[in-house]
Design a protein around this motif. Structure first.
Motif, PDB file in Angstrom:
ATOM      1  N   GLN A   1       0.843  -1.191   0.000  1.00  0.00           N
ATOM      2  CA  GLN A   1       0.000   0.000   0.000  1.00  0.00           C
ATOM      3  C   GLN A   1       0.876   1.237   0.000  1.00  0.00           C
ATOM      4  OE1 GLN A   1      -2.802  -0.134   3.232  1.00  0.00           O
ATOM      5  NE2 GLN A   1      -3.915  -1.846   2.355  1.00  0.00           N
ATOM      6  N   ASP A   2       0.487   2.219  -0.789  1.00  0.00           N
ATOM      7  CA  ASP A   2       1.223   3.473  -0.908  1.00  0.00           C
ATOM      8  C   ASP A   2       0.216   4.610  -0.786  1.00  0.00           C
ATOM      9  OD1 ASP A   2       3.000   5.500  -1.483  1.00  0.00           O
ATOM     10  OD2 ASP A   2       2.890   5.196  -3.637  1.00  0.00           O
ATOM     11  N   TRP A   3      -0.285   4.801   0.415  1.00  0.00           N
ATOM     12  CA  TRP A   3      -1.267   5.851   0.660  1.00  0.00           C
ATOM     13  C   TRP A   3      -0.586   6.991   1.383  1.00  0.00           C
ATOM     14  CZ3 TRP A   3      -5.733   5.466  -1.739  1.00  0.00           C
ATOM     15  CH2 TRP A   3      -6.182   4.205  -2.115  1.00  0.00           C
ATOM     16  N   SER A   4      -0.822   8.183   0.957  1.00  0.00           N
ATOM     17  CA  SER A   4      -0.309   9.427   1.551  1.00  0.00           C
ATOM     18  C   SER A   4       1.213   9.417   1.732  1.00  0.00           C
ATOM     19  CB  SER A   4      -1.003   9.722   2.885  1.00  0.00           C
ATOM     20  OG  SER A   4      -0.659   8.759   3.861  1.00  0.00           O
ATOM     21  N   GLY A   5       1.922   8.812   0.772  1.00  0.00           N
ATOM     22  CA  GLY A   5       3.380   8.846   0.779  1.00  0.00           C
ATOM     23  C   GLY A   5       4.059   7.807   1.650  1.00  0.00           C
ATOM     24  N   GLU A   6       3.319   7.079   2.453  1.00  0.00           N
ATOM     25  CA  GLU A   6       3.899   6.041   3.305  1.00  0.00           C
ATOM     26  C   GLU A   6       3.737   4.686   2.622  1.00  0.00           C
ATOM     27  OE1 GLU A   6       3.129   3.925   7.618  1.00  0.00           O
ATOM     28  OE2 GLU A   6       2.150   5.819   7.165  1.00  0.00           O
ATOM     29  N   ILE A   7       4.858   3.998   2.416  1.00  0.00           N
ATOM     30  CA  ILE A   7       4.822   2.685   1.760  1.00  0.00           C
ATOM     31  C   ILE A   7       4.759   1.613   2.846  1.00  0.00           C
ATOM     32  CG2 ILE A   7       6.099   1.082   0.312  1.00  0.00           C
ATOM     33  CD1 ILE A   7       7.304   3.513  -1.099  1.00  0.00           C
ATOM     34  N   ARG A   8       3.745   0.751   2.754  1.00  0.00           N
ATOM     35  CA  ARG A   8       3.561  -0.336   3.720  1.00  0.00           C
ATOM     36  C   ARG A   8       3.573  -1.664   2.977  1.00  0.00           C
ATOM     37  NH1 ARG A   8      -1.848   0.767   6.286  1.00  0.00           N
ATOM     38  NH2 ARG A   8      -1.375  -1.163   7.341  1.00  0.00           N
ATOM     39  N   ALA A   9       4.473  -2.564   3.368  1.00  0.00           N
ATOM     40  CA  ALA A   9       4.564  -3.879   2.742  1.00  0.00           C
ATOM     41  C   ALA A   9       3.787  -4.899   3.572  1.00  0.00           C
ATOM     42  CB  ALA A   9       6.016  -4.309   2.615  1.00  0.00           C
ATOM     43  N   PHE A  10       3.037  -5.744   2.913  1.00  0.00           N
ATOM     44  CA  PHE A  10       2.227  -6.806   3.518  1.00  0.00           C
ATOM     45  C   PHE A  10       1.285  -6.288   4.606  1.00  0.00           C
ATOM     46  CE2 PHE A  10       6.263  -8.767   2.155  1.00  0.00           C
ATOM     47  CZ  PHE A  10       5.774  -9.645   1.203  1.00  0.00           C
ATOM     48  N   PRO A  11       0.520  -5.217   4.361  1.00  0.00           N
ATOM     49  CA  PRO A  11      -0.344  -4.678   5.412  1.00  0.00           C
ATOM     50  C   PRO A  11      -1.550  -5.560   5.718  1.00  0.00           C
ATOM     51  CG  PRO A  11      -0.773  -3.545   3.379  1.00  0.00           C
ATOM     52  CD  PRO A  11       0.397  -4.457   3.135  1.00  0.00           C
ATOM     53  N   ALA A  12      -1.986  -6.348   4.758  1.00  0.00           N
ATOM     54  CA  ALA A  12      -3.178  -7.168   4.975  1.00  0.00           C
ATOM     55  C   ALA A  12      -3.032  -8.524   4.301  1.00  0.00           C
ATOM     56  CB  ALA A  12      -4.410  -6.448   4.421  1.00  0.00           C
ATOM     57  N   CYS A  13      -1.823  -9.066   4.315  1.00  0.00           N
ATOM     58  CA  CYS A  13      -1.547 -10.323   3.611  1.00  0.00           C
ATOM     59  C   CYS A  13      -1.938 -11.518   4.481  1.00  0.00           C
ATOM     60  CB  CYS A  13      -0.068 -10.388   3.246  1.00  0.00           C
ATOM     61  SG  CYS A  13       0.345 -11.854   2.311  1.00  0.00           S
ATOM     62  N   PRO A  14      -2.896 -12.327   4.038  1.00  0.00           N
ATOM     63  CA  PRO A  14      -3.325 -13.467   4.834  1.00  0.00           C
ATOM     64  C   PRO A  14      -2.464 -14.714   4.609  1.00  0.00           C
ATOM     65  CG  PRO A  14      -4.701 -13.305   2.910  1.00  0.00           C
ATOM     66  CD  PRO A  14      -3.746 -12.136   2.866  1.00  0.00           C
ATOM     67  N   PHE A  15      -1.510 -14.647   3.692  1.00  0.00           N
ATOM     68  CA  PHE A  15      -0.710 -15.816   3.317  1.00  0.00           C
ATOM     69  C   PHE A  15       0.527 -15.934   4.197  1.00  0.00           C
ATOM     70  CE2 PHE A  15      -2.442 -13.803  -0.589  1.00  0.00           C
ATOM     71  CZ  PHE A  15      -3.495 -14.686  -0.782  1.00  0.00           C
TER      72      PHE A  15
END
Length: 87
Positions: A33-47
């Motif tokens: 996710q790349d919302w409002s300039g902050e990059i978040r990896a695997f924020p909602a990954c169920p795997f």
């Protein structure tokens, strides 16, 4: 985002194309996710195990998740499509 053609064209199914694109977008949002300039990896990954290579703004982000282990690399993509590693 998607505009469907109201005319019936033989052999063309725009509703299926829209559904497939939204499915891919949903998977991408679970991985990066790349919302409002902050990059978040695997924020909602169920795997438990997952990997990706996606673009986030000016960056190309590659991530890998194996169980509790998480590895994320962010590379700056310049205007002429060459890449420079960012610390």
């Amino acid at each position: 985002m998607f505009r469907e053609d109201v005319k019936q064209v033989p052999g063309r199914m725009p509703c299926y194309l829209a559904a497939h694109a939204l499915f891919v977008q949903g998977i991408d949002e679970m991985l990066l996710q790349d919302w409002s300039g902050e990059i978040r990896a695997f924020p909602a990954c169920p795997f438990a195990d997952a990997a990706f290579g996606l673009r986030a703004g000016r960056y190309i982000v590659e991530g890998e998740k194996k169980g509790d282990s998480l590895s994320v690399h962010k590379t700056l993509a310049s205007e002429n499509n060459t890449m420079e590693q960012e610390e």
